[in-house]
Scaffold this active site. Structure first.
Site, mmCIF file in Angstrom:
data_model
loop_
_atom_site.group_PDB
_atom_site.id
_atom_site.type_symbol
_atom_site.label_atom_id
_atom_site.label_comp_id
_atom_site.label_asym_id
_atom_site.label_seq_id
_atom_site.Cartn_x
_atom_site.Cartn_y
_atom_site.Cartn_z
ATOM 1 N N CYS A 141 65.936 43.419 29.350
ATOM 2 C CA CYS A 141 66.488 42.451 30.307
ATOM 3 C C CYS A 141 67.177 41.262 29.643
ATOM 4 O O CYS A 141 67.791 40.447 30.333
ATOM 5 C CB CYS A 141 65.382 41.942 31.226
ATOM 6 S SG CYS A 141 64.350 43.234 31.919
ATOM 7 N N HIS A 186 64.535 33.452 35.302
ATOM 8 C CA HIS A 186 64.444 34.911 35.199
ATOM 9 C C HIS A 186 63.877 35.456 36.509
ATOM 10 O O HIS A 186 64.378 36.439 37.032
ATOM 11 C CB HIS A 186 63.582 35.293 34.005
ATOM 12 C CG HIS A 186 63.541 36.758 33.733
ATOM 13 N ND1 HIS A 186 64.674 37.503 33.483
ATOM 14 C CD2 HIS A 186 62.499 37.635 33.693
ATOM 15 C CE1 HIS A 186 64.345 38.770 33.289
ATOM 16 N NE2 HIS A 186 63.037 38.885 33.416
ATOM 17 N N GLU A 239 56.691 32.067 33.280
ATOM 18 C CA GLU A 239 57.890 31.237 33.347
ATOM 19 C C GLU A 239 57.593 29.864 33.934
ATOM 20 O O GLU A 239 58.141 28.850 33.490
ATOM 21 C CB GLU A 239 58.996 31.939 34.148
ATOM 22 C CG GLU A 239 60.326 31.213 34.072
ATOM 23 C CD GLU A 239 61.499 32.033 34.587
ATOM 24 O OE1 GLU A 239 62.656 31.618 34.357
ATOM 25 O OE2 GLU A 239 61.272 33.090 35.215
ATOM 26 N N LYS A 272 67.702 37.042 41.930
ATOM 27 C CA LYS A 272 67.450 38.484 41.849
ATOM 28 C C LYS A 272 67.204 39.146 43.215
ATOM 29 O O LYS A 272 67.550 40.324 43.380
ATOM 30 C CB LYS A 272 66.294 38.762 40.897
ATOM 31 C CG LYS A 272 66.699 38.666 39.422
ATOM 32 C CD LYS A 272 65.575 39.092 38.504
ATOM 33 C CE LYS A 272 66.054 39.180 37.055
ATOM 34 N NZ LYS A 272 66.362 37.859 36.472
ATOM 35 N N HIS A 289 67.388 43.100 40.194
ATOM 36 C CA HIS A 289 67.182 42.928 38.762
ATOM 37 C C HIS A 289 67.970 44.027 38.057
ATOM 38 O O HIS A 289 67.537 45.171 37.973
ATOM 39 C CB HIS A 289 65.695 43.027 38.427
ATOM 40 C CG HIS A 289 65.384 42.659 37.011
ATOM 41 N ND1 HIS A 289 66.369 42.409 36.058
ATOM 42 C CD2 HIS A 289 64.199 42.480 36.361
ATOM 43 C CE1 HIS A 289 65.799 42.103 34.917
ATOM 44 N NE2 HIS A 289 64.491 42.140 35.059
ATOM 45 N N PHE A 325 61.042 42.670 28.638
ATOM 46 C CA PHE A 325 60.012 43.506 28.049
ATOM 47 C C PHE A 325 60.257 43.569 26.539
ATOM 48 O O PHE A 325 61.399 43.601 26.078
ATOM 49 C CB PHE A 325 60.077 44.924 28.616
ATOM 50 C CG PHE A 325 59.411 45.078 29.970
ATOM 51 C CD1 PHE A 325 58.705 44.046 30.556
ATOM 52 C CD2 PHE A 325 59.493 46.279 30.644
ATOM 53 C CE1 PHE A 325 58.092 44.186 31.784
ATOM 54 C CE2 PHE A 325 58.888 46.452 31.885
ATOM 55 C CZ PHE A 325 58.181 45.400 32.460
#
Length: 407
Positions: free
Chosen positions: A161, A293, A304, A325, A330, A391
């Site tokens: 990502c 994010h 976050e 998102k 996403h 990730f």
């Protein structure tokens, strides 16, 4: 060192074809999420994603080469063409002084799925002889380079990502150091196909309902696809051409958690944002808006939110924070570029797009995002952060500010 500016932007998303469609959806809270149905059984619990419409896919393929390209490349080329057109680059502006850095997390998922299906049905049958060139993760970057005739450095950053955000950051660094005068940068992803979608569902990070970042009742993300491409240039290159400057890429930061493949560490996210702000020689008081994010998963928001609290301290309540998102999905390897484009538009209009579907504040997070309705920037702060936390524990942050000509 060279200052780096944005002179063109292009997007393909579930919101439609083009940056204008993306921004209209983002600021008005219009979701591009729609139903998907891959399994004719009750085993598929998640039945929605931010997919490209048939109309968008048809338009994209008009300018592509289906025999040679996967959909991930076709949409990247469409976004790149929009960005290059807006920047008004001419044939002489490419060549050895122009590079390409376009990331992707997965590559040619559609071709991979088709080959797998055909092979299972007939192991001795003929598969697509162009499969490997279509599947290669660097295919979008290479085709963009060939299409426009760029002979500078061409790279594909594949960091899940964080791919697109790192691509833009690395492109900016090369221009800043004088390696290039301009660069086409961003990300592309087209992996909403049955096998990949099912794999994401089994990971138990997708919601069967609505994606609600930072909300107390959040329960997962919504998968998306698309491409975001920008044209970056040195300030001298842009001014010499008389190009319209959309914003300045003032800072870039990237860190690694070095702890867990799937569970984020707030220290890494915090340090990434700190690095971007330090790189821009700014202070947290200069930040008006953060495009988070914000996936809508429990683990991401806990991490976050802690990072944002540690960064801004008591001033966090004065900073506009949102996740877009739930609107464009996403888009994984393309997410950072799509959100960077939204952030630039937010900066130019001084308007923070909303986090749609938000219902209630989670006291465990301490975050009160821009909820459901866009909100105008307050005060004099005139810089924005765009975050991607991937990730693998890979974090990347970009800082953009309103362009001011040198005195």
């Amino acid at each position: 060192m060279n200052r780096v500016v944005v002179t063109g932007m292009g997007a393909v998303s579930a919101c439609g074809l083009g940056v204008d469609r993306l921004w209209e959806a983002a600021k008005n809270g219009i979701s591009g999420v729609s139903p998907v149905n891959f399994l004719p059984s009750e085993r598929q619990l998640v039945r929605q994603a931010a997919t490209l419409s048939d109309e968008v896919v048809e338009d994209v393929w008009k300018g592509a080469k289906p025999r040679m390209q996967d959909r991930v490349t076709a949409i990247a080329l469409a976004a790149a063409q929009e960005a290059v057109t807006q920047s008004a680059l001419a044939a002489d502006d490419f060549g050895a002084d122009c590079g390409v850095v376009v990331g992707s997390g997965f590559g040619g998922a559609e071709t991979t799925t088709r080959n797998m299906t055909d092979f299972i049905r007939d192991p001795g049958g003929r598969l697509d002889p162009m499969s490997i060139p279509k599947i290669m993760t660097n295919s979008p970057a290479s085709w963009i380079s060939m299409h426009f005739g760029t002979r500078g450095a061409t790279m594909c950053i594949s960091t899940a990502c964080a791919s697109a955000t790192q691509s833009i950051g690395i492109a900016a660094q090369m221009i800043r150091q004088g390696m290039l005068s301009r660069c086409i940068a961003g990300g592309s992803e087209a992996l909403i196909v049955p096998s990949v979608f099912r794999a994401w569902e089994l990971l138990r990070v997708m919601t069967a309902g609505k994606c609600r970042p930072f909300s107390a009742d959040r329960d997962g993300m919504v998968l998306g696809e698309g491409a975001g491409i920008v044209v970056l240039e040195s300030l001298r290159s842009a001014t010499d051409r008389g190009a319209e400057i959309l914003a300045e890429v003032a800072g870039y930061g990237s860190t690694s958690d070095a702890s867990d493949l799937l569970r984020p560490d707030p220290r890494g996210a915090h340090d990434s944002m700190v690095a971007a702000i330090r790189d821009a020689a700014l202070d947290t008081s200069d930040i008006a808006y953060v495009n988070a994010h914000g996936t809508g998963t429990v683990a991401n928001e806990v991490s976050e939110s802690e990072a944002l609290r540690n960064l801004f301290g008591n001033r966090l309540g004065d900073v506009l924070v949102s996740s877009t998102k739930p609107i464009h999905g996403h888009a994984l390897g393309a997410a950072g570029a799509i959100e960077f484009i939204v952030t630039v538009k937010a900066l130019r209009e001084r308007l923070a797009p909303p986090t749609i579907n938000f219902t209630s504040i989670d006291p465990k997070l301490g975050i009160d995002p821009v909820a459901n309705i866009a909100r105008a920037f307050d005060g004099a702060a005139d810089a924005c952060l765009s975050n991607s936390f991937a990730f693998g524990g890979i974090n990347a942050s970009l800082l953009v500010k309103r362009f001011a000509a040198p005195v």
